[in-house]
Structure formats: structure tokens, C-alpha cells
Scaffold this active site. Sequence first.
Site, PDB file in Angstrom:
ATOM      1  CE  LYS A   1      -3.826   2.348   0.101  1.00 27.29           C
ATOM      2  NZ  LYS A   1      -4.567   2.819   1.234  1.00 27.29           N
TER       3      LYS A   1
ATOM      4  CG  ASN B   1      -1.321   9.314  -1.968  1.00 27.16           C
ATOM      5  OD1 ASN B   1      -1.653   8.520  -2.843  1.00 27.16           O
ATOM      6  ND2 ASN B   1      -1.865   9.298  -0.781  1.00 27.16           N
TER       7      ASN B   1
HETATM    8  O1  PAF Z   1      -4.577   7.947  -0.385  1.00 24.23           O
HETATM    9  C1  PAF Z   1      -5.407   7.689  -1.271  1.00 24.23           C
HETATM   10  O2  PAF Z   1      -6.085   8.559  -1.816  1.00 24.23           O
HETATM   11  C2  PAF Z   1      -5.643   6.230  -1.641  1.00 24.23           C
HETATM   12  O3  PAF Z   1      -4.897   5.432  -0.763  1.00 24.23           O
HETATM   13  C3  PAF Z   1      -5.306   5.880  -3.089  1.00 24.23           C
HETATM   14  C4  PAF Z   1      -5.166   4.388  -3.222  1.00 24.23           C
HETATM   15  C5  PAF Z   1      -4.057   6.564  -3.570  1.00 24.23           C
HETATM   16  C6  PAF Z   1      -6.464   6.211  -4.000  1.00 24.23           C
HETATM   17  O4  PAF Z   1      -6.754   7.572  -4.090  1.00 24.23           O
END
Ligand code: PAF
Length: 293
Positions: free
Chosen positions: A175, A183
Amino acid sequence: MNFAIVGPGAIGSLWASSLSHAGHNINLWSRQTDNQLTIQCDNHLPLTLPNNDHQALKNSDVVLVTLKAPFVLSGLKSLVEHIHSDAIIVLMHNGMGTAEPVSSLFPNNPLLLATTTHGAYRPTPQHVLHTGKGNTQLGATNSLGHQCEFIVDVLNNALPTVEWHSNIQQALWNKLAINCAINPLTAINNVNNGTLSQQAYQYDLQQIINEVVEVMHAEAIAVEMQALTKTIQHVIEATAANYSSMQQDIAHRRTSEIDFITGYLIARAKHHQIDVSFNQSLYNSIKQIEQSW
Ligand code: PAF
């Protein structure tokens, strides 16, 4: 069971509602000062739940912490004396790096880490919409936590699917890699996730992924460059219309999770003496934006 939800934002409210509908007792802990809060998830009946009730917190069997990573330590520090040493503490947030300090704060509690792909959106403080069904992976980060696998059934019954991971670090790193890629780029360029599928972003994405893979290998986390690139492309496509959490934080001038996403990667890279200058420059850009406010 008695559950405390610390930080009932979108994901916390979704869990509060799901656990309550599954028959559990829920108490909330939030910045709001009211002693009761109302949560309505989708078209379910609204729930009125106790908020900031010391006795309810003390009686909680499980403390589910859904605060954003930058607020986990400060939030929990103020609750140390109100959480029973038998309570199972579950940390559920984007990013990594909170487990060690929380473990020192609660050396006698079982500590679990979770990562979820459920989508939730809170159009108003009382309403939460379950915008995307996902799954939650859960695992232990201390020896007491390893005895708590039974909690998977309880959680899975409320908001499926929940799976136990004997090596939760693997799931958290997977993740983290996705968040490192999506991000900062979406936040710096002020674009939605889908924009990253454009040709103009492919070089940047590959630089990020190359560095992330090197650090993951040094951390003894199994990862394959092509498979990770594919997974990230898939997440970009599946969430194309969404704005990432970091894009939203930066757009609304809120503290972002950069220290616990790219910042965590950089810290681990430093430990292994790996050059992650591309990620470092993204980190610096986000910090520069935050400091300009
Ligand atoms: O942080 C986020 O917004 C989510 O974890 C992800 C998977 C990048 C989807 O927008």
C-alpha cells in the site's frame, strides 16, 4: 464487543456504523466536544453514539484508531491512562511509521496494524457514504497481537472482507508503494488519480517505482517491478475520477501524510544507504507547499 473508534472520519464512521449494525457497542473519540455524535451511513437509520466518554473508552475491548498518521501519536498520548491494558489496539491509516512509537506508548496491549481499500466519503459530519467496497488486511506487530487472529471473524462479519496477514509488513509496504506513486504526484500537480495515466507522467512514475522497489528489497519485502507497476496502473485506472487523500489535504491546506508515506520510504532508504533522490525531490516539493501557507 465494546469498540472505541478514535478519529471517526470517513473510514472511522464507516466502521462505527458497520460494527454497530453487527450488534457491537460503539463509542467514539473525536475532536468534537459534544457527548454524543450522530452517524448515518448510506440509507441506514442514523445512529447516536457516545463521544469522548472516558468510562466507555476504558471498557473497550478493541480500540480502532482511524486517525490520519500525523495525528496518531499525539491523539493516543492523551488517552494512555484511559485505555485498558487488555484492549486490542488497531491502527488503520495510510502510511507507515506509527507502530513503533505506539508500541512504546502501550507496551502491554496487543497491537494490530490494518490497511483497507474501502472507499468512504463524508459529505457532512453526520453522513458517510460507502463509495467503494474493498477489503481490509490485518496483522500483528507485537507478540500479544499474534494471539488476536480471532478478531478477523468479528470484523469480517461487520464489514467484509477482512483477512489476517501473518506478515502485515508485506501488505503495508504494498500500500505504501501505491501511495508513494500516486499521492505526491497528484498533490503537486493538483490533478485527479486518472491524470497519472497520461504519457507525461510515465517517466516520473517509473522513477518512483524503481526507488521504492530497491528499498522494499532491502527491507526483505517480496516485490517484483513489473507486477508493482501493473498494480499501480490498475489503482490509477480503478480510482481515475478520485482525488487522492494528499491532493485533497494540500488543496485544503491541511497537514498531509507525506512524512508517513514518502518520508517513511526516505527514512528506510537512509537506513540502507539507498539513493532515493527522485522521491526526495517530491517530498521536498510537498514540504515547500506546506511551509508556504
Ligand atoms: O490515499 C489515497 O487517496 C488512496 O490510498 C489511493 C489508493 C491513492 C487512492 O486515491
